[in-house]
Design a protein around this motif. Structure first.
Motif, short mmCIF file in Angstrom:
data_model
loop_
_atom_site.label_atom_id
_atom_site.label_comp_id
_atom_site.label_asym_id
_atom_site.label_seq_id
_atom_site.Cartn_x
_atom_site.Cartn_y
_atom_site.Cartn_z
N GLN A 185 0.84 -1.20 0.00
CA GLN A 185 0.00 0.00 0.00
C GLN A 185 0.88 1.25 0.00
OE1 GLN A 185 -2.56 -0.41 3.38
NE2 GLN A 185 -3.91 -1.88 2.38
N LEU A 186 1.98 1.21 0.74
CA LEU A 186 2.90 2.35 0.77
C LEU A 186 3.46 2.64 -0.62
CD1 LEU A 186 5.06 1.84 3.97
CD2 LEU A 186 3.64 3.79 3.44
N ARG A 187 3.78 1.59 -1.33
CA ARG A 187 4.38 1.77 -2.65
C ARG A 187 3.36 2.26 -3.67
NH1 ARG A 187 6.74 -3.48 -1.18
NH2 ARG A 187 8.78 -3.02 -0.33
N GLY A 188 2.08 1.95 -3.43
CA GLY A 188 1.07 2.26 -4.43
C GLY A 188 0.29 3.53 -4.19
N LYS A 189 0.34 4.06 -2.97
CA LYS A 189 -0.48 5.22 -2.63
C LYS A 189 0.36 6.26 -1.91
CE LYS A 189 -4.62 2.46 -2.34
NZ LYS A 189 -5.71 1.99 -1.54
N LYS A 190 -0.06 7.51 -2.00
CA LYS A 190 0.71 8.60 -1.40
C LYS A 190 0.07 9.13 -0.11
CE LYS A 190 3.65 8.70 -4.76
NZ LYS A 190 4.90 8.08 -4.62
N SER A 191 -1.25 9.10 -0.01
CA SER A 191 -1.93 9.71 1.13
C SER A 191 -1.85 8.82 2.35
CB SER A 191 -3.40 9.96 0.78
OG SER A 191 -4.10 10.39 1.92
N LYS A 192 -1.46 9.40 3.51
CA LYS A 192 -1.36 8.62 4.75
C LYS A 192 -2.70 8.05 5.17
CE LYS A 192 0.43 10.98 8.03
NZ LYS A 192 1.19 11.58 9.13
N ASN A 193 -3.78 8.77 4.93
CA ASN A 193 -5.09 8.34 5.42
C ASN A 193 -5.63 7.12 4.71
OD1 ASN A 193 -5.17 10.40 7.28
ND2 ASN A 193 -6.14 11.83 5.86
#
Length: 121
Positions: free
Chosen positions: A96-104
């Motif tokens: 998920q970290l690698r695929g998305k930028k928003s912390k929420n």
């Protein structure tokens, strides 16, 4: 004389390599610190007391180090299952970290809260 010059050259090279190693170790510590801070924020574990986090890390390290050295088969099997669960959760979070930028968007509870609040609107 020649031998002494060679030793001086070797000593100089060793000092350069030691300085590089020291810099690499310091860089790795900073990277690890940043990574752990990010994981704590994303997972929500940053709300846990420091003593609990420290204990959890110690427990995890002990389970990982002892997974193959345990003579008790049942305990070893439980440790392997725990490690497998941790690895699956970690793999999911990192993907998920690698695929998305928003912390929420990383935490499941955040997604559920957003979905529930959208229903209420």
């Amino acid at each position: 004389m020649i031998v002494q010059e060679n030793f001086k050259e070797i000593d100089a090279k060793i000092k350069v390599l030691q300085a590089k190693k020291k810099k690499m170790v310091e860089t790795r510590k900073v990277q690890l610190s940043n990574f752990l801070t990010l994981l704590l924020d994303i997972s929500g574990a940053n709300i846990l007391p420091q003593a609990v986090l420290a204990g959890a890390l110690i427990d995890a390290a002990e389970k990982f180090q002892n997974k193959n050295s345990n003579s008790n088969q049942k305990e070893s099997q439980q440790q392997n299952e725990t490690l497998k669960i941790w690895q699956e959760k970690g793999t999911e979070l990192l993907s998920q970290l690698r695929g998305k930028k928003s912390k929420n968007t990383f935490r499941q509870s955040d997604k559920k809260d957003q979905h529930d609040s959208a229903k209420d609107s």
